[in-house]
Enzyme design. Structure first.
Site, PDB file in Angstrom:
ATOM      1  N   TYR A   1     -17.931  15.854 -15.057  1.00 44.38           N
ATOM      2  CA  TYR A   1     -18.163  14.412 -15.189  1.00 44.38           C
ATOM      3  C   TYR A   1     -19.176  13.999 -14.111  1.00 44.38           C
ATOM      4  O   TYR A   1     -19.052  14.419 -12.950  1.00 44.38           O
ATOM      5  CB  TYR A   1     -16.820  13.685 -15.014  1.00 44.38           C
ATOM      6  CG  TYR A   1     -16.946  12.197 -14.885  1.00 44.38           C
ATOM      7  CD1 TYR A   1     -17.277  11.415 -15.996  1.00 44.38           C
ATOM      8  CD2 TYR A   1     -16.765  11.564 -13.665  1.00 44.38           C
ATOM      9  CE1 TYR A   1     -17.408  10.046 -15.875  1.00 44.38           C
ATOM     10  CE2 TYR A   1     -16.886  10.189 -13.538  1.00 44.38           C
ATOM     11  CZ  TYR A   1     -17.216   9.440 -14.647  1.00 44.38           C
ATOM     12  OH  TYR A   1     -17.338   8.080 -14.524  1.00 44.38           O
TER      13      TYR A   1
ATOM     14  N   ARG B   1       0.846  -1.202   0.000  1.00 44.38           N
ATOM     15  CA  ARG B   1       0.000   0.000   0.000  1.00 44.38           C
ATOM     16  C   ARG B   1       0.878   1.248   0.000  1.00 44.38           C
ATOM     17  O   ARG B   1       0.595   2.235  -0.646  1.00 44.38           O
ATOM     18  CB  ARG B   1      -0.961   0.009   1.199  1.00 44.38           C
ATOM     19  CG  ARG B   1      -1.688   1.348   1.353  1.00 44.38           C
ATOM     20  CD  ARG B   1      -2.954   1.310   2.231  1.00 44.38           C
ATOM     21  NE  ARG B   1      -2.875   0.428   3.353  1.00 44.38           N
ATOM     22  CZ  ARG B   1      -2.110   0.631   4.447  1.00 44.38           C
ATOM     23  NH1 ARG B   1      -1.355   1.705   4.549  1.00 44.38           N
ATOM     24  NH2 ARG B   1      -2.114  -0.251   5.429  1.00 44.38           N
TER      25      ARG B   1
HETATM   26  C1  LIG Z   1     -14.187   8.630 -15.995  1.00 38.35           C
HETATM   27  C2  LIG Z   1     -13.890   9.987 -15.502  1.00 38.35           C
HETATM   28  C3  LIG Z   1     -13.616  10.229 -14.156  1.00 38.35           C
HETATM   29  C4  LIG Z   1     -13.714   9.155 -13.097  1.00 38.35           C
HETATM   30  O1  LIG Z   1     -12.758   8.176 -13.261  1.00 38.35           O
HETATM   31  P1  LIG Z   1     -12.977   6.613 -12.873  1.00 38.35           P
HETATM   32  O2  LIG Z   1     -11.703   5.998 -13.299  1.00 38.35           O
HETATM   33  O3  LIG Z   1     -14.182   6.133 -13.618  1.00 38.35           O
HETATM   34  O4  LIG Z   1     -13.200   6.586 -11.392  1.00 38.35           O
HETATM   35  C5  LIG Z   1     -13.269  11.510 -13.787  1.00 38.35           C
HETATM   36  N1  LIG Z   1     -13.213  12.517 -14.685  1.00 38.35           N
HETATM   37  C6  LIG Z   1     -13.485  12.326 -15.975  1.00 38.35           C
HETATM   38  C7  LIG Z   1     -13.403  13.479 -16.927  1.00 38.35           C
HETATM   39  C8  LIG Z   1     -13.829  11.067 -16.441  1.00 38.35           C
HETATM   40  O5  LIG Z   1     -14.110  10.886 -17.728  1.00 38.35           O
END
Ligand SMILES: *Cc1c(COP(=O)(O)O)cnc(C)c1O
Length: 408
Positions: free
Chosen positions: A131, A78
């Protein structure tokens, strides 16, 4: 540099060992080009066998030579793992920051950043078309812990300035945004954030470090969902933070270990394998997207094409200033409204109907009912007639033919 927030500057703690500092010859300084760094940074041949590719150190713990004498600083995975270190160093080199850290997902990286920099009662400015999962993290999780947030249009510098409060610790920006591909002026927003003593965090997922390096424009921390372009093959979930400043980077590293949302060695290895081709993949994503955006712009059944590479895009000039090219994401509004938007998504054959983006294969989705369903009824609700394409690197004529039959 902005004033460092108290939660960062004030904390005292034992320094987490930095194994990556030990025993590496720096064959790749920052003077190398992007593709060279992608292939070599953090990835010197392994010392014992000369393995060209960093091995998958699938171990949770490490034998110590004596009490208090872990080998090269490695004591528990970790806190440190050589495969993860290789990925972290590579991403730091690609984004041009001193510290890169990787996580189990993009959201895990975001959560670590928030809880490193902010405390209850603090405030964050977020994009008004963030997002969906990022919005949910703020609205449904962080708010319950006393973190305040204000959505603002990040393409409008004055709107961001107006959203800042005395307790604002982070101005959080995506550029291009998801799914409306709004463009934020990173340099201008860095100035606005720093004036207020806040950090500028830039989610660089949509551009990737090949197309845009926010730290060079004044950002304090870069956020990635490496699940997308960085990994690039739709086979691994992951996230990353790259700090512009070593002190902030070390605070984040402390919290990476203390909060524990790290990625495993195999996930780190897959992501690193993807990164090697990031430059060539991004160029083909851009080539294909440019062709498709031009095609859609002339299509009778398309009301509006949203692509930062089109001169008609309101953020085109700012994008041209801070991006190498304009990326592989295109959104468009169906002339026939929501029904037609959904129909197009259901009819494509090569474009796979799926969430996510940034892989070699083309994807199509309806943000209102899929990725952004959790934003329904909120200020971040997206238009119902919107379709989002993640343009892959297949033969572009095949992609055009698929859209032609789906729109027809
Ligand atoms: C997919 C995405 C996230 C989140 O990432 P994960 O790997 O799905 O947790 C954050 N920001 C943007 C712009 C994304 O496209």
């Amino acid at each position: 540099m902005p004033t460092t927030p108290d939660s960062v500057a004030g904390a005292t703690h034992g320094r987490v060992p930095r194994p990556a500092e030990i025993g590496r010859t720096n064959v790749c300084g920052m003077s190398h080009g992007f593709e060279t760094l992608a292939i070599h940074a953090g990835q010197d041949p392994e010392a014992r066998t000369g393995a060209v590719i960093p091995p998958i150190y699938q171990t949770s713990t490490y034998a110590q030579d004596a009490v208090g004498a872990p080998r090269q600083g490695y004591e528990y995975s970790r806190s440190g793992n050589p495969t993860r270190d290789a990925l972290q160093e590579c991403l730091a080199a690609l984004e041009g920051g001193p510290v890169g850290l990787t996580f189990a997902s993009g959201l895990a990286a975001e959560d670590t950043l928030l809880r490193t920099v902010c405390k209850p009662g603090d405030h964050v400015v977020i994009p008004d078309d963030a997002y969906g999962g990022t919005y949910r993290l703020f609205a449904k999780v962080a708010e319950r812990w006393g973190l305040e947030y204000t959505p603002a249009k990040v393409s409008d510098v004055d709107a961001v300035r107006a959203a800042i409060r005395p307790n604002t610790k982070i101005v959080w920006v995506e550029t291009p945004t998801n799914p409306l591909l709004g463009i934020a002026d990173i340099a201008a927003l860095a100035a606005v954030a720093h004036e207020a003593g806040a950090l500028l965090a830039v989610d660089n997922t949509f551009a990737s470090p090949y197309l845009q390096q926010p730290i060079a424009h004044g950002a304090d921390v870069v956020v990635h969902s490496t699940t997308k372009y960085v990994g690039g093959h739709s086979d691994v979930v992951g996230g990353a933070l790259i700090a512009a400043d070593r002190a902030l980077g070390e605070e984040l590293r402390y919290h990476q270990n203390a909060m524990g949302a790290v990625n495993g060695p195999f996930d780190a290895w897959l992501t690193l394998r993807g990164i090697k081709t990031l430059g060539v993949r991004m160029d083909r994503h851009c080539d294909n997207a440019e062709r498709i955006a031009a095609y859609l712009e002339g299509h009778a059944k398309v009301a509006q094409v949203i692509y930062p590479g089109l001169p008609s895009h309101p953020g085109h000039e700012v994008a041209a200033k801070q991006m190498r090219r304009f990326g592989g994401m295109i959104s468009f509004r169906a002339a026939g409204g929501e029904e037609q938007a959904v129909e197009v998504c259901n009819r494509t054959k090569l474009f796979v109907l799926a969430e996510s983006l940034g892989g070699v294969e083309s994807l199509i989705e309806h943000p209102g009912r899929m990725t952004h369903a959790s934003a329904a009824g909120s200020p971040l609700e997206v238009p119902a007639d919107l379709v989002r394409l993640s343009v892959g690197i297949e033969t572009v004529d095949d992609l055009l033919a698929d859209l032609e039959q789906a729109l027809g």
